[in-house]
Design an enzyme around this catalytic site. Structure first.
Site, PDB file in Angstrom:
ATOM      1  N   HIS A 242      25.779  49.105  44.201  1.00  0.00           N
ATOM      2  CA  HIS A 242      27.076  48.545  44.598  1.00  0.00           C
ATOM      3  C   HIS A 242      27.914  47.976  43.439  1.00  0.00           C
ATOM      4  O   HIS A 242      29.035  48.390  43.193  1.00  0.00           O
ATOM      5  CB  HIS A 242      26.866  47.391  45.597  1.00  0.00           C
ATOM      6  CG  HIS A 242      26.010  47.703  46.760  1.00  0.00           C
ATOM      7  ND1 HIS A 242      26.463  48.386  47.860  1.00  0.00           N
ATOM      8  CD2 HIS A 242      24.712  47.418  47.028  1.00  0.00           C
ATOM      9  CE1 HIS A 242      25.495  48.490  48.756  1.00  0.00           C
ATOM     10  NE2 HIS A 242      24.420  47.913  48.279  1.00  0.00           N
TER      11      HIS A 242
HETATM   12  C1  BDR Z   1      26.288  43.438  48.039  1.00  0.00           C
HETATM   13  O1  BDR Z   1      25.343  42.499  48.547  1.00  0.00           O
HETATM   14  C2  BDR Z   1      24.342  42.255  47.601  1.00  0.00           C
HETATM   15  O2  BDR Z   1      23.105  42.364  48.188  1.00  0.00           O
HETATM   16  C3  BDR Z   1      24.563  43.227  46.463  1.00  0.00           C
HETATM   17  O3  BDR Z   1      24.254  42.606  45.218  1.00  0.00           O
HETATM   18  C4  BDR Z   1      26.013  43.589  46.557  1.00  0.00           C
HETATM   19  O4  BDR Z   1      26.820  42.701  45.838  1.00  0.00           O
HETATM   20  C5  BDR Z   1      26.200  44.714  48.854  1.00  0.00           C
HETATM   21  O5  BDR Z   1      26.448  44.471  50.194  1.00  0.00           O
END
Ligand code: BDR
Ligand code: CA
Length: 312
Positions: A242
Site C-alpha cells: 500500500h
Molecule cells: C493501510 O493500513 C495499514 O495496515 C497499512 O500500513 C496501510 O497504511 C492499508 O489499509
C-alpha cells in the site's frame, strides 16, 4: 533540480517501511522529518520501528518525531493480525540507537509549515490522519501553507479491509480524516483500489532478495511475512504494498491514473464508520476535493521501487 520537501507521517508497518526506504533512497526528495503515529501498532512501537527503518537505510541523521498515541475521539484500533506483534514482524529486528527528537510531531509539523516558504512542503501520511488533523486544528494558519497532501487511505471499488465498508487508516481515525478531506488542501489519495494492484508476487520479492544487500534481505523477509495474511484472505498472488504508492506518486506521477472527485468521510454511522464516500461517477454535484487514484502501472512501480532500494 531542487528536491521536493516532504514530511512523512507513518505507523510502520512493513509496507510503511518500503515507503520510507523508497523516500530515503530518492534524491528528488528531501525528508524534513518523519512523524510516528499510533495505528498498525501502538505509538511506542511505531516510533521505534521508524528509527529501525532509518538506520537500515543508513540515514540515522533523519529526524524522527513521536506524535499522537490515539485517535482524536475514538479508542485506538491496531492491526497486529496483519503486521505481527512488533508491526515489522518477519526478519529479526535490531534495537535502534539513533535518537528520537524531543519535540512532539504535531508541533514539528506546525513549526515546519510556518518556517518553510508557503506551498513548499508536501505531507505524506501513511497511517491514520491523527497527527495531521491535530496540527490543522491547533494551528489553522498552517493549512493554507501546505503544498499538497499525498496519502494512502480509503477505497471505493474495493470498499473496505478492516470492516466491510472501511479501509484501515481512515477507519482508525475517521474524525481526523474528515478534517483533512475538508481542509481544502490539494489532496491526492491512494485508496485500496490502486494499492490492491501492486502485489508482491514471487518474482518481485526474489528481485529484492537478489540485491544481495541488507535492505534487499529485510525487504524480502518483510514481504514474505506480510503476504501470508493477504494471500489467505484474498487468494491473491502476493500482498498489496500500500504505502510506497504515495512516494512513487511523487517520483513518477505518470505511473498512476485517477479522477478529481468529491470524497466525504463517514463519521456517524457505526455500521459504515470510516467509509470514504467517493463520488467516482459524479452523481452528487458536490465539489471535487481530491485526486482519487484508481489505476497504476504495477510493473513500472516495482521497477522504480527495486531500483531505488538497491541504492541503499
Ligand atoms: C493501510 O493500513 C495499514 O495496515 C497499512 O500500513 C496501510 O497504511 C492499508 O489499509
Ligand atoms: Ca501504514
Amino acid at each position: 533540480m531542487t528536491a521536493r520537501k516532504i514530511i512523512i507521517d507513518t505507523d510502520p508497518g512493513q509496507d510503511d517501511a518500503f515507503a520510507i526506504l523508497l523516500a530515503l533512497a530518492s534524491p528528488e526528495l528531501t525528508v524534513l522529518g518523519i512523524c510516528a503515529v499510533a495505528g498498525n501498532v501502538p505509538l511506542p512501537l511505531t516510533e521505534k520501528n521508524t528509527r529501525i527503518i532509518c538506520e537500515l537505510a543508513g540515514k540515522p541523521q533523519t529526524r524522527v518525531f513521536s506524535g499522537c498515541d490515539r485517535p482524536l475521539k475514538r479508542p485506538l484500533v491496531t492491526a497486529e493480525h496483519v503486521h505481527g506483534k512488533t508491526g515489522l514482524d518477519g526478519p529479526a529486528l535490531p534495537e535502534p540507537t539513533m535518537p528520537l527528537e524531543s519535540q512532539h510531531a504535531v508541533d514539528f509539523i506546525i513549526d515546519t509549515l510556518r518556517r518553510e516558504p508557503a506551498h513548499s512542503v508536501t505531507l505524506c501520511p501513511l497511517g491514520p490522519l491523527t497527527n495531521i488533523a491535530a496540527a490543522f486544528l491547533k494551528a489553522p494558519d498552517v493549512v493554507g501553507r501546505v503544498q499538497q497532501i499525498v496519502l494512502m487511505g480509503g477505497a471505493y471499488f474495493e470498499v473496505g479491509n478492516i470492516t466491510p465498508a472501511a479501509e484501515f487508516n481512515i477507519y482508525v481515525d475517521p474524525d481526523a480524516a474528515d478534517v483533512v478531506f475538508k481542509s481544502g488542501v490539494n489532496l491526492v489519495v491512494m485508496p485500496l483500489d490502486v494499492t490492491h494492484k501492486v502485489l508482491t508476487t514471487r518474482k518481485r520479492v526474489e528481485a529484492f532478495r537478489a540485491m544481495g544487500t541488507e535492505v534487499g534481505r529485510m525487504a524480502a523477509e518483510w514481504a514474505d511475512f506480510f503476504e501470508r495474511f493477504d494471500m489467505e484472505k484474498y487468494g491473491s498472488e502476493g500482498a498489496p504494498l500500500h504505502d510506497p504508492t504515495v512516494i512513487a506518486y511523487l517520483l513518477k506521477p505518470e505511473l498512476f491514473k485517477g479522477r478529481h472527485i468529491n470524497v466525504e468521510i463517514e463519521t456517524t454511522s457505526e455500521l459504515t464508520m470510516g467509509m470514504t464516500v467517493a463520488d467516482w461517477w459524479g452523481v452528487t454535484g458536490r465539489p471535487a476535493n481530491a485526486l482519487f487514484v484508481g489505476s497504476v502501472d504495477a510493473d513500472g512501480f516495482f521497477a522504480l521501487l527495486t531500483e531505488r532500494l538497491a541504492r541503499l
